[in-house]
Design a protein around this motif. Structure first.
Motif: not given
Lengths: 421, 234
Positions: A8-9, A11-12, A16, A339
């Motif tokens: 998920n990280t 993908q995030e 962006s 992130q």
């Protein structure tokens, strides 16, 4: 750590990054250019390095030559201008006195150093002038002589029995023999004496004064043929790998001066040529080049990474509101920070990979282009540890530079970030 | 659900101190739909920010669902916001490069819900606000009312204890305002606690209770007969 390997990280982050393609591409170019320059330059330096090494591969890299000249100072009753001739006996003295000497080969030659025309070599109706060398087998330990299949170099028996055998060059073979003729076992005349051909040596350019027509005969045979007695023209000496060649050169001259009763301060009595020193100088040059390319490469990578940090800083400013929303929705400062840092590292990493690929491709291209021409450039490679090191450096720099925008991102309170228009 | 006792808040503006909240006492039970009204400068947004843990009170007590909210670190506040609260903003605050569905799924991402489940839930909530077929659209392809409905879906996706709406209809025309209020009423009907900050009388009367703020104090707190927004929506 869990965060790092969470799909998920990524993908995030990928989301962006990929949503702002132009900015991403521009960001990447800086670092890409840096690693490209690093890879291309250090690879080219390595290629030159390999090229030089290949030029010297036929000769021991720590070898030197020494020969007698005429004295410039009177000494022990001898007057100035006495011609010094090296003697066969000098060889064992040098070997005993100077432990750094690994191999020492006395040589004689006719038709090499301007001492009249080279001997006439005849076979049947064909003839030409070629240089003739008197050699010991040990010579091949100093300067590699590749002999074509079926042949051999001079051996100890040849020396002992003063056999009339010879090793000829490619050019000699071409001029005296037919194309499909095997010269081994055939006879040629050297200054009217018949010699049996025992080998053909492969000519490698770049080895100094030697040519592809040279004929090697046993030293003892040469002595008889030209009546040279124990005199020798020059010495070829190879020092051990760890020896200081310049020092060995000094020692050789000192010992020779003592043997031949020459003033120790007489600089002219003996000539010498130090291949090792020249080799070291060239190798020093290519080492310098490697170092230079390393410094330039690292500096360019650094500039690129700073560029990434700069653009991320702007992007964080642009995304203040978005980051505020994320935090209102439950992103912890840690998550926001991670992130941004991961974006930085990811961009650096991708840029690095592309840069390495482009750099390697360019090196390959240059290698192919220089394949046919006489240019000291062989097999340009960048050692894997260097590449890995560069990548590691970029990841670290990417993290460090990412810390700045990341810190900036969390330093704004979500309520202020949300108010931002 | 919400318990506030003697809440004070002041802002420092250079040498001046602006006392915005001057002792607020307020409580809301589960399932309430409360409008917080007041002119600008009355402190209603500050109150909402404190309730939303986006801002901290100088003094006073705040208990949310039995949990005392005080001395929160940023991390703890973020976790509480994620767990307890849903936000609806006047300017929607959707992330413009994410599709409607991705926007709705975002709070679930911070709850570490798996991607598949996240998307399922997001779609489910989008369906409930009537925008299922718009799931793949970016915010700039949606109208204002649609954006606000996506924002409400996002606020609901994390299944919060309390929904905080700061002027949810402030940027909308009256027709879409009523649509949004209709949606908020329906969510309230399902038992969710909702606080709406507004300065519009008609919007306030669509809630069940109106709290009036003036100069940092509650001047009026009354239950009202709820006007159903659906009456205005065709």
């Amino acid at each position: 750590m869990r965060f790092l390997f969470d799909r998920n990280t990524w993908q995030e982050i990928f989301g962006s990054i990929s949503k702002n393609k132009i900015r991403t591409i521009i960001t990447i170019i800086g670092v890409l250019w840096g690693i490209f320059v690093y890879i291309a330059m250090s690879g080219a330096a390595k290629g030159l390095d390999n090229g030089f090494e290949r030029e010297f591969e036929t000769v021991a890299m720590n070898s030197l030559f020494a020969w007698g000249q005429s004295t410039s100072k009177p000494y022990e009753g001898f007057k100035t201008g006495r011609q010094i001739r090296l003697q066969l006996g000098d060889v064992s003295v040098l070997q005993n006195r100077i432990p750094e000497i690994q191999y020492i080969a006395p040589r004689n030659a006719k038709g090499v150093f301007g001492d009249g025309t080279p001997p006439l070599i005849v076979r049947g109706q064909k003839s030409n002038n070629f240089a003739v060398y008197g050699d010991f087998p040990v010579f091949t330990s100093i300067a590699t002589k590749k002999i074509y299949d079926g042949g051999r170099f001079i051996n100890d028996d040849d020396i002992e029995q003063a056999r009339k055998v010879c090793v000829i060059g490619e050019q000699t073979q071409k001029e005296l023999f037919e194309k499909d003729e095997n010269p081994i076992g055939q006879y040629i005349r050297v200054d009217n004496i018949y010699f049996q051909v025992i080998g053909v040596h492969k000519f490698v350019p770049g080895g100094g004064f030697e040519t592809d027509g040279d004929i090697y005969i046993p030293f003892t045979t040469y002595q008889r043929l030209y009546n040279t007695g124990d005199e020798i023209d020059w010495l070829t000496i190879a020092a051990y790998d760890d020896a200081d060649v310049v020092q060995v050169e000094e020692d050789v001259k000192t010992v020779l001066k003592r043997i031949h009763k020459v003033d120790p301060t007489d600089e002219r009595a003996f000539g010498s040529f130090n291949l090792g020193e020249i080799f070291n100088r060239i190798m020093g040059f290519s080492k310098g080049l490697t170092f230079l390319s390393f410094v330039i490469g690292i500096a360019t990578i650094l500039a690129g990474v700073i560029g990434i940090g700069n653009i991320l800083l702007i992007s964080v400013k642009e995304r203040t509101k978005e980051l505020g929303v994320r935090r209102a929705l439950g992103a912890t400062p840690r998550e926001v920070r991670s992130q941004i840092i991961l974006e930085s590292v990811f961009l650096t990493f991708i840029a690095g990979i592309i840069g390495i690929i482009l750099g390697a491709a360019t090196l390959n291209l240059v290698n192919n282009l220089t394949q046919g021409i006489d240019f000291p450039y062989t097999n340009p490679t960048v050692p894997i540890p260097y590449v890995v090191g560069a990548m590691l450096l970029m990841v670290i720099l990417g993290t460090l530079i990412g810390l700045i925008p990341a810190q900036r991102a969390v330093s704004i309170r979500p309520i202020d970030a949300l108010r931002e228009e | 659900m919400i318990e506030i006792k003697d809440l004070h808040k002041s802002y420092k503006m250079g040498s001046n101190s602006l006392h915005v909240l001057k002792g607020i006492n307020f409580s809301a039970k589960a399932g309430e739909l409360v409008a917080i009204m007041g002119s600008s400068g009355s402190g209603k947004s500050t109150l909402l920010n404190i309730l939303g843990m986006l801002d901290e009170a100088d003094s006073g007590e705040y208990t949310l669902d039995g949990v005392p909210i005080r001395d929160l670190s940023e991390t703890k506040a973020a976790q509480y916001r994620n767990k307890f609260l849903g936000f609806v903003f006047q300017s929607f605050n959707l992330i413009n490069y994410k599709s409607a569905m991705e926007n709705v799924a975002l709070p679930l991402y911070y709850q570490r819900v798996a991607r598949k489940e996240r998307q399922e839930k997001a779609l489910n909530y989008l369906e409930r606000v009537g925008l299922k077929e718009w799931a793949e659209h970016l915010p700039n392809e949606l109208s204002g009312g649609q954006k606000q409905r996506v924002a409400i879906a996002r606020a609901m996706a994390a299944e919060p204890k309390v929904l905080l709406a700061d002027e949810p209809t402030g940027a909308l025309d009256s027709k879409t305002s009523y649509e949004v209020m209709d949606l908020i009423q329906k969510i309230n009907d399902e038992g969710n606690t909702i606080l709406v900050v507004t300065h519009e009388e008609d919007i306030a009367h669509m809630c069940k209770r109106i709290v009036h703020l003036r100069d940092g104090v509650i001047v009026e707190d009354k239950k009202v007969e709820q006007v159903r927004a659906s009456e205005y929506v065709q």
